[in-house]
Design a protein around this motif. Structure first.
Motif, PDB file in Angstrom:
ATOM      1  N   PRO A   1     -42.895   3.201 117.217  1.00 59.58           N
ATOM      2  CA  PRO A   1     -42.556   4.273 118.157  1.00 59.58           C
ATOM      3  C   PRO A   1     -43.366   4.208 119.444  1.00 59.58           C
ATOM      4  O   PRO A   1     -43.075   4.920 120.396  1.00 59.58           O
ATOM      5  CB  PRO A   1     -42.901   5.553 117.372  1.00 59.58           C
ATOM      6  N   THR A   2     -44.398   3.365 119.457  1.00 59.09           N
ATOM      7  CA  THR A   2     -45.304   3.256 120.595  1.00 59.09           C
ATOM      8  C   THR A   2     -45.105   1.926 121.310  1.00 59.09           C
ATOM      9  O   THR A   2     -44.942   0.892 120.661  1.00 59.09           O
ATOM     10  CB  THR A   2     -46.758   3.367 120.138  1.00 59.09           C
ATOM     11  N   PRO A   3     -45.132   1.908 122.633  1.00 52.82           N
ATOM     12  CA  PRO A   3     -45.006   0.652 123.379  1.00 52.82           C
ATOM     13  C   PRO A   3     -46.347  -0.033 123.599  1.00 52.82           C
ATOM     14  O   PRO A   3     -47.375   0.414 123.112  1.00 52.82           O
ATOM     15  CB  PRO A   3     -44.419   1.128 124.718  1.00 52.82           C
ATOM     16  N   PHE A   4     -46.310  -1.128 124.327  1.00 52.25           N
ATOM     17  CA  PHE A   4     -47.455  -1.871 124.882  1.00 52.25           C
ATOM     18  C   PHE A   4     -48.006  -2.956 123.975  1.00 52.25           C
ATOM     19  O   PHE A   4     -48.922  -3.678 124.355  1.00 52.25           O
ATOM     20  CB  PHE A   4     -48.579  -0.941 125.353  1.00 52.25           C
ATOM     21  N   GLY A   5     -47.495  -3.115 122.766  1.00 54.99           N
ATOM     22  CA  GLY A   5     -47.856  -4.266 121.946  1.00 54.99           C
ATOM     23  C   GLY A   5     -49.342  -4.458 121.783  1.00 54.99           C
ATOM     24  O   GLY A   5     -50.077  -3.534 121.414  1.00 54.99           O
ATOM     25  N   LEU A   6     -49.810  -5.686 122.085  1.00 54.49           N
ATOM     26  CA  LEU A   6     -51.217  -6.003 121.870  1.00 54.49           C
ATOM     27  C   LEU A   6     -52.150  -5.328 122.860  1.00 54.49           C
ATOM     28  O   LEU A   6     -53.360  -5.325 122.651  1.00 54.49           O
ATOM     29  CB  LEU A   6     -51.431  -7.524 121.900  1.00 54.49           C
ATOM     30  N   VAL A   7     -51.634  -4.753 123.939  1.00 50.55           N
ATOM     31  CA  VAL A   7     -52.513  -3.968 124.807  1.00 50.55           C
ATOM     32  C   VAL A   7     -53.013  -2.751 124.035  1.00 50.55           C
ATOM     33  O   VAL A   7     -54.167  -2.343 124.176  1.00 50.55           O
ATOM     34  CB  VAL A   7     -51.795  -3.543 126.099  1.00 50.55           C
ATOM     35  N   ARG A   8     -52.156  -2.192 123.209  1.00 50.15           N
ATOM     36  CA  ARG A   8     -52.544  -1.048 122.373  1.00 50.15           C
ATOM     37  C   ARG A   8     -53.207  -1.506 121.077  1.00 50.15           C
ATOM     38  O   ARG A   8     -54.196  -0.916 120.642  1.00 50.15           O
ATOM     39  CB  ARG A   8     -51.326  -0.187 122.052  1.00 50.15           C
ATOM     40  N   ALA A   9     -52.684  -2.554 120.463  1.00 48.80           N
ATOM     41  CA  ALA A   9     -53.121  -2.915 119.112  1.00 48.80           C
ATOM     42  C   ALA A   9     -53.904  -4.212 119.034  1.00 48.80           C
ATOM     43  O   ALA A   9     -54.244  -4.643 117.934  1.00 48.80           O
ATOM     44  CB  ALA A   9     -51.901  -3.006 118.186  1.00 48.80           C
ATOM     45  N   GLY A  10     -54.227  -4.833 120.179  1.00 50.04           N
ATOM     46  CA  GLY A  10     -54.946  -6.095 120.143  1.00 50.04           C
ATOM     47  C   GLY A  10     -56.155  -6.157 121.057  1.00 50.04           C
ATOM     48  O   GLY A  10     -57.162  -6.768 120.712  1.00 50.04           O
ATOM     49  N   VAL A  11     -56.063  -5.545 122.229  1.00 47.89           N
ATOM     50  CA  VAL A  11     -57.201  -5.553 123.155  1.00 47.89           C
ATOM     51  C   VAL A  11     -58.370  -4.793 122.533  1.00 47.89           C
ATOM     52  O   VAL A  11     -58.188  -3.719 121.947  1.00 47.89           O
ATOM     53  CB  VAL A  11     -56.806  -4.910 124.506  1.00 47.89           C
ATOM     54  N   ALA A  12     -59.557  -5.355 122.644  1.00 49.99           N
ATOM     55  CA  ALA A  12     -60.730  -4.720 122.051  1.00 49.99           C
ATOM     56  C   ALA A  12     -60.928  -3.315 122.613  1.00 49.99           C
ATOM     57  O   ALA A  12     -60.817  -3.104 123.829  1.00 49.99           O
ATOM     58  CB  ALA A  12     -61.974  -5.564 122.312  1.00 49.99           C
ATOM     59  N   PRO A  13     -61.238  -2.345 121.761  1.00 46.98           N
ATOM     60  CA  PRO A  13     -61.385  -0.960 122.221  1.00 46.98           C
ATOM     61  C   PRO A  13     -62.469  -0.753 123.269  1.00 46.98           C
ATOM     62  O   PRO A  13     -62.385   0.204 124.054  1.00 46.98           O
ATOM     63  CB  PRO A  13     -61.721  -0.195 120.936  1.00 46.98           C
TER      64      PRO A  13
ATOM     65  N   HIS B   1     -62.898  -2.496 125.804  1.00 47.26           N
ATOM     66  CA  HIS B   1     -62.420  -3.089 127.056  1.00 47.26           C
ATOM     67  C   HIS B   1     -61.357  -2.196 127.691  1.00 47.26           C
ATOM     68  O   HIS B   1     -60.211  -2.607 127.885  1.00 47.26           O
ATOM     69  CB  HIS B   1     -61.833  -4.479 126.793  1.00 47.26           C
ATOM     70  N   PRO B   2     -61.707  -0.973 128.025  1.00 46.20           N
ATOM     71  CA  PRO B   2     -60.690  -0.049 128.540  1.00 46.20           C
ATOM     72  C   PRO B   2     -60.087  -0.476 129.869  1.00 46.20           C
ATOM     73  O   PRO B   2     -58.938  -0.137 130.160  1.00 46.20           O
ATOM     74  CB  PRO B   2     -61.460   1.277 128.681  1.00 46.20           C
ATOM     75  N   LYS B   3     -60.824  -1.213 130.684  1.00 46.03           N
ATOM     76  CA  LYS B   3     -60.286  -1.621 131.978  1.00 46.03           C
ATOM     77  C   LYS B   3     -59.067  -2.518 131.807  1.00 46.03           C
ATOM     78  O   LYS B   3     -58.113  -2.451 132.604  1.00 46.03           O
ATOM     79  CB  LYS B   3     -61.359  -2.331 132.806  1.00 46.03           C
ATOM     80  N   ILE B   4     -59.083  -3.368 130.784  1.00 48.89           N
ATOM     81  CA  ILE B   4     -57.947  -4.265 130.556  1.00 48.89           C
ATOM     82  C   ILE B   4     -56.694  -3.453 130.245  1.00 48.89           C
ATOM     83  O   ILE B   4     -55.582  -3.815 130.639  1.00 48.89           O
ATOM     84  CB  ILE B   4     -58.266  -5.247 129.409  1.00 48.89           C
ATOM     85  N   LYS B   5     -56.881  -2.315 129.572  1.00 48.07           N
ATOM     86  CA  LYS B   5     -55.734  -1.510 129.157  1.00 48.07           C
ATOM     87  C   LYS B   5     -55.078  -0.775 130.324  1.00 48.07           C
ATOM     88  O   LYS B   5     -53.981  -0.234 130.175  1.00 48.07           O
ATOM     89  CB  LYS B   5     -56.161  -0.513 128.080  1.00 48.07           C
ATOM     90  N   ARG B   6     -55.737  -0.791 131.480  1.00 49.17           N
ATOM     91  CA  ARG B   6     -55.147  -0.127 132.642  1.00 49.17           C
ATOM     92  C   ARG B   6     -53.876  -0.816 133.132  1.00 49.17           C
ATOM     93  O   ARG B   6     -53.145  -0.271 133.952  1.00 49.17           O
ATOM     94  CB  ARG B   6     -56.174  -0.065 133.780  1.00 49.17           C
ATOM     95  N   VAL B   7     -53.624  -2.020 132.628  1.00 52.78           N
ATOM     96  CA  VAL B   7     -52.396  -2.718 132.997  1.00 52.78           C
ATOM     97  C   VAL B   7     -51.161  -1.914 132.604  1.00 52.78           C
ATOM     98  O   VAL B   7     -50.088  -2.091 133.186  1.00 52.78           O
ATOM     99  CB  VAL B   7     -52.373  -4.124 132.348  1.00 52.78           C
TER     100      VAL B   7
ATOM    101  N   ILE C   1     -69.310   2.231 120.138  1.00 52.18           N
ATOM    102  CA  ILE C   1     -67.951   2.294 119.606  1.00 52.18           C
ATOM    103  C   ILE C   1     -67.405   3.712 119.672  1.00 52.18           C
ATOM    104  O   ILE C   1     -66.220   3.929 119.946  1.00 52.18           O
ATOM    105  CB  ILE C   1     -67.913   1.792 118.143  1.00 52.18           C
ATOM    106  N   ALA C   2     -68.264   4.701 119.456  1.00 54.45           N
ATOM    107  CA  ALA C   2     -67.828   6.099 119.336  1.00 54.45           C
ATOM    108  C   ALA C   2     -66.979   6.593 120.506  1.00 54.45           C
ATOM    109  O   ALA C   2     -66.002   7.316 120.281  1.00 54.45           O
ATOM    110  CB  ALA C   2     -69.038   6.998 119.132  1.00 54.45           C
ATOM    111  N   PRO C   3     -67.269   6.231 121.764  1.00 49.41           N
ATOM    112  CA  PRO C   3     -66.465   6.778 122.870  1.00 49.41           C
ATOM    113  C   PRO C   3     -65.203   5.977 123.187  1.00 49.41           C
ATOM    114  O   PRO C   3     -64.547   6.244 124.193  1.00 49.41           O
ATOM    115  CB  PRO C   3     -67.437   6.735 124.052  1.00 49.41           C
ATOM    116  N   THR C   4     -64.837   5.016 122.347  1.00 47.74           N
ATOM    117  CA  THR C   4     -63.662   4.183 122.596  1.00 47.74           C
ATOM    118  C   THR C   4     -62.453   4.736 121.847  1.00 47.74           C
ATOM    119  O   THR C   4     -62.550   5.736 121.124  1.00 47.74           O
ATOM    120  CB  THR C   4     -63.914   2.737 122.143  1.00 47.74           C
ATOM    121  N   ASP C   5     -61.311   4.047 121.988  1.00 53.63           N
ATOM    122  CA  ASP C   5     -60.131   4.458 121.233  1.00 53.63           C
ATOM    123  C   ASP C   5     -59.986   3.681 119.928  1.00 53.63           C
ATOM    124  O   ASP C   5     -58.889   3.582 119.377  1.00 53.63           O
ATOM    125  CB  ASP C   5     -58.859   4.333 122.089  1.00 53.63           C
TER     126      ASP C   5
END
Length: 464
Positions: A37-49, A51-57, A167-171
């Motif tokens: 039900p969620t988009p973005f593939g490995l940006v959501r489920a693969g990028v290390a938590p 590394h929030p800047k990478i997820k801005r894509v 780790i605590a302040p990440t997703d």
């Protein structure tokens, strides 16, 4: 004015979004499908938590989603909910962008012992992928070994030694935050079968290891000494600046005095796993490795050759990170050796060697698991250029799809998938996750189970 042709893109990761964007620019209407039900593939489920800047894509993908000719259909599993043939009956073209979801195996004795896992599963677990949220990983061992020399291997090693306060302040998924905080792993050994010059790390990922709050990076100077073949290769046009800079970084690590931090990441090269050893309970107790040397492979590269020497590394956890493979789906031509859809530059190739009319591939399922997120943009452009060329040559929609009306397609999907999630449903999930994270200064608290996602997306309890 001619009615725009409609394309189905299957897989809502980076490759799927870039493909959708280029198709929209070319005048197509686009329906983007994903199994979750969620988009973005490995940006959501693969990028290390961490590394929030990478997820801005994803901001670019959200702009694509606002296009009036774009629709998102989440929770649709190709091969289960809908079949390839059914999409071809309703779209002028179908683009497969669903990535490579499983891992390569080592093929050595003991690989299936308790405590031996694919790094892909571990990454999906700490990122809260619904298919892996209930997995359990025993993190009580003092030493873990990560097999592989790419960015995923570094991500896994880093996650195992990060300070819980980092780790605590990440997703990171809640279940993983708790488990990693209690982990007893103190050393992670990262193994590569070839030398430091051939490592596939990107420079920023490798440099980041040297900034870990509670872990020293350990590199034996002898491991960074280049053999004549590697030295010549590194000086040639076959190597790029990334490889040369990696060697410089590794030499810098080799010259560092350890600071006596509580944890350590050891990078070792020219080692191939031969057997995963077990204890009395059959769980992982060690890894037997062979020592390699490098020789020319006859194609301008270097291959690892066993010297006959062996070593044993005591450990209680082994994570293999040696590449991804695609999973074949009914009716879609598949190259079993490479683990990819059989294609020529993006055109799907049938078993008889001819192009499959109206079928295309993009991203990792097209070229293999290589490059960074942005690599998929160029790759998508290449595939869309073929689609446009085929459209202009009159090769799309031959014969014309039996049912290509957008409303009829949406009604058909709603009947097949009663809990279908559109873009508005995803935005509701997104807002809910962000609201959960806000009191804890986290970007979001991920929902990790599909029924809960569906309840939030639709605003009502979901049963069945």
């Amino acid at each position: 004015m001619a009615t725009p042709q409609r394309v189905a893109v299957v897989g809502a990761g980076p490759a799927g979004f870039y493909t959708s964007d280029f198709l929209l620019q070319a005048g197509f209407e686009v329906d983007l499908f994903d199994a979750l039900p969620t988009p973005f593939g490995l940006v959501r489920a693969g990028v290390a938590p961490d590394h929030p800047k990478i997820k801005r894509v994803t901001r670019a993908y959200e702009r694509t989603a606002r296009h009036p000719a774009f629709r998102f259909f989440g929770g649709v599993q190709l091969g289960t909910d809908v079949q390839r043939e059914e999409l071809l009956e309703r779209y002028h073209a179908v683009v497969y962008a669903f990535g490579t979801s499983t891992d390569n195996r080592l093929g050595i004795p003991g690989e299936d012992r308790p405590g031996s896992h694919a790094a892909t599963e571990f990454v999906a677990w700490y990122n809260g992928h619904p298919e892996h949220a209930d997995r359990e990983f025993d993190l009580s061992a003092r030493r873990a070994v990560v097999i592989g020399n790419g960015n995923v291997a570094i991500d896994v090693a880093r996650m195992l030694v990060l300070d819980p306060e980092e780790i605590a302040p990440t997703d990171t998924a809640n279940h993983a935050i708790d488990a990693l905080a209690q982990a007893r792993v103190q050393e992670v050994v990262v193994l590569g079968r070839r030398g430091p010059a051939q490592a596939a790390f990107t420079n920023p990922e490798l440099l980041e290891l040297g900034e870990l709050r509670r872990a020293d990076v350990i590199v034996d100077p002898a491991d960074v000494e280049l053999d004549p073949h590697s030295a010549a290769w590194l000086a040639s046009d076959a190597a790029d600046q990334t490889h040369r800079r990696n060697v410089e970084i590794l030499w810098e690590y080799a010259g560092r005095e350890p600071l006596g931090k509580s944890h350590r990441v050891s990078l070792r090269f020219l080692r191939s796993p031969l057997e995963i050893l077990g204890d009395a309970d059959d769980a992982v107790a060690g890894l037997r490795v062979g020592v390699n040397r490098l020789e020319p492979d006859g194609r301008g590269g270097l291959r690892a050759v066993a010297t006959g020497a062996e070593e044993t590394i005591d450990c209680g956890l082994v994570l293999r990170s040696i590449g991804y493979r695609g999973v074949p789906l009914p009716g879609i031509p598949f190259d079993e050796r490479r683990g990819l859809i059989r294609n020529d530059g993006g055109r799907v190739i049938r078993d008889d060697g001819a192009p499959a009319t109206g079928e295309y591939a993009v991203g990792w399922i097209k070229r293999g698991p290589s490059g960074v997120i942005g690599t998929n943009k160029k790759d998508a452009h290449e595939t869309v250029d073929l689609i446009v060329a085929d459209r202009d040559a009159g090769r799309l929609g031959v014969p014309e799809p039996a049912t290509c009306d957008g409303d009829e397609v949406a009604a058909w999907l709603a009947e097949r998938v009663p809990h279908l999630v559109g873009w508005d449903g995803w935005r509701t999930i997104d807002a809910h996750e962000r609201a959960l994270g806000e009191p804890h200064s986290r970007p979001r608290v991920k929902l990790v189970r599909v029924p809960e996602m569906l309840e939030i997306a639709h605003g009502t309890p979901t049963r069945g």
